[in-house]
Design an enzyme around this catalytic site. Sequence first.
Site, short mmCIF file in Angstrom:
data_model
loop_
_atom_site.label_atom_id
_atom_site.label_comp_id
_atom_site.label_asym_id
_atom_site.label_seq_id
_atom_site.Cartn_x
_atom_site.Cartn_y
_atom_site.Cartn_z
N TYR A 38 0.81 -1.22 0.00
CA TYR A 38 0.00 0.00 0.00
C TYR A 38 0.84 1.27 0.00
CZ TYR A 38 0.94 0.49 5.03
OH TYR A 38 1.55 0.65 6.24
N ASP A 88 -5.37 -3.73 3.09
CA ASP A 88 -4.27 -2.88 2.63
C ASP A 88 -3.99 -3.09 1.14
OD1 ASP A 88 -3.89 -1.88 5.20
OD2 ASP A 88 -2.19 -3.20 5.65
N HIS A 132 -9.97 -5.91 9.13
CA HIS A 132 -8.76 -5.30 8.58
C HIS A 132 -7.98 -6.31 7.74
CE1 HIS A 132 -5.76 -2.25 8.14
NE2 HIS A 132 -4.82 -3.05 8.59
N TYR A 136 -6.41 -10.83 11.20
CA TYR A 136 -6.84 -10.01 12.33
C TYR A 136 -8.37 -10.06 12.42
CZ TYR A 136 -2.09 -8.06 12.12
OH TYR A 136 -0.72 -7.91 12.11
N ASP A 143 -6.93 2.56 9.83
CA ASP A 143 -6.10 2.51 8.62
C ASP A 143 -6.88 1.95 7.43
OD1 ASP A 143 -4.92 1.99 11.18
OD2 ASP A 143 -3.01 1.48 10.26
N SER A 215 -3.16 6.78 12.40
CA SER A 215 -4.42 6.07 12.15
C SER A 215 -5.57 7.06 11.96
CB SER A 215 -4.73 5.08 13.29
OG SER A 215 -5.03 5.75 14.50
N GLY A 217 -5.11 10.07 10.92
CA GLY A 217 -4.80 10.67 9.62
C GLY A 217 -5.34 9.86 8.46
#
Length: 380
Positions: A38, A88, A132, A136, A143, A215, A217
């Site tokens: 990413y 991602d 995510h 996970y 994110d 995160s 952001g």
Amino acid sequence: MLETKSVKDLWAAKTAASIMERTPKLYEENGHHGKWSYDYGVVLKGFERLWQATGDEQYAQYIQYNMDYFVQDDGSVRGYRMEEHNIDHLNNGKLMFGLYDRTGKVKYKLAADLLREQLVTHPRTSEGAFWHKQVYPYQIWLDGLYMGAPFYLEYLIRWEPEEELLNDVTKQFILCAKHTRDDATGLLYHAWDEKRVQPWSHSVTGQSPNFWGRSIGWFVMALVDVLELLPNHHPDYRKLVDIFTDTMAALRTYQDTTSGVWHQVVNEGDRKGNYLEASASSMIVYALAKGIRLGWLPREWEPVLNHAYAGLISEFVMETNQGWVNLYKNCQVAGLGGDTRRDGSYAYYISEPIKTNDQKGLGAFLLACTEYEYLMHAKA
């Protein structure tokens, strides 16, 4: 559109030139080819924004050169494995739309189709939020909203414009904010665990324990990119605007009064070990500038933006004698899984390596500079 001559000495153009000269192959490091990551998409979205602002073809060519290493003629993507169900891995897909429009090559459409297919089977929480990653389970990370949602929305608007599917995009933000927002500060925790079984998750709320700058952001960048695309008559449009303005108001509270930028752990500015962090600050500046330009934040926010932008340059940037831009104080990585050290604690976030010219930081800085300089040009 900005004239190329008018931006060549501004930070966006200087940063882009530094990246192209230092790393003509973004995917190559120490002589080894990197994986489908990413990070490249963050940098190249900055180049795409600069290309849109200037019309300078060198930026579009740099995007194509780097993506063509991965995207094969049949639309397959080198190093991408759908079965990993890693959100991602969708981030680079955002570049396929511009490449397809510019070149007409069907391989970019096929690559976008492939990445979109991941979301058909991507695992979700009980309410429908994407995990995510497969590894996970039952976790929402801030994110992931940047990695997946803007790509998903643009794909749908272009090729599957059913309103019910658009609702699936907006739902991701609504659920994320619902489960990660802290009522006391208005800030968003890094992650949430639906099952409350992760070592970092609160036994009652499921939330991770700290407010990591990058995160948040990622989250506000995702919001402005999605709101730019989302039809303003969509029933959830106003909800997403409210989430954005609420989050920005919370970030404004924790803006460092001296420098104008933000800390690695946002609300702990006076705590030992905390530091002003470049990637998070760049992402927030990008969201601020875009939010003002597109009208979700009133012009009264401009002093906040100007202070923050000046802080990016004074706090994080050093220009070499050769004219190369170096961006300091980037947290290299911070996750919530993989080993016991990644526990979401304050000590964890401030102990992660700090890197110069990290691609995530450089990409966010390029986006911030282009958006800010475009806004200032539009005002002039």
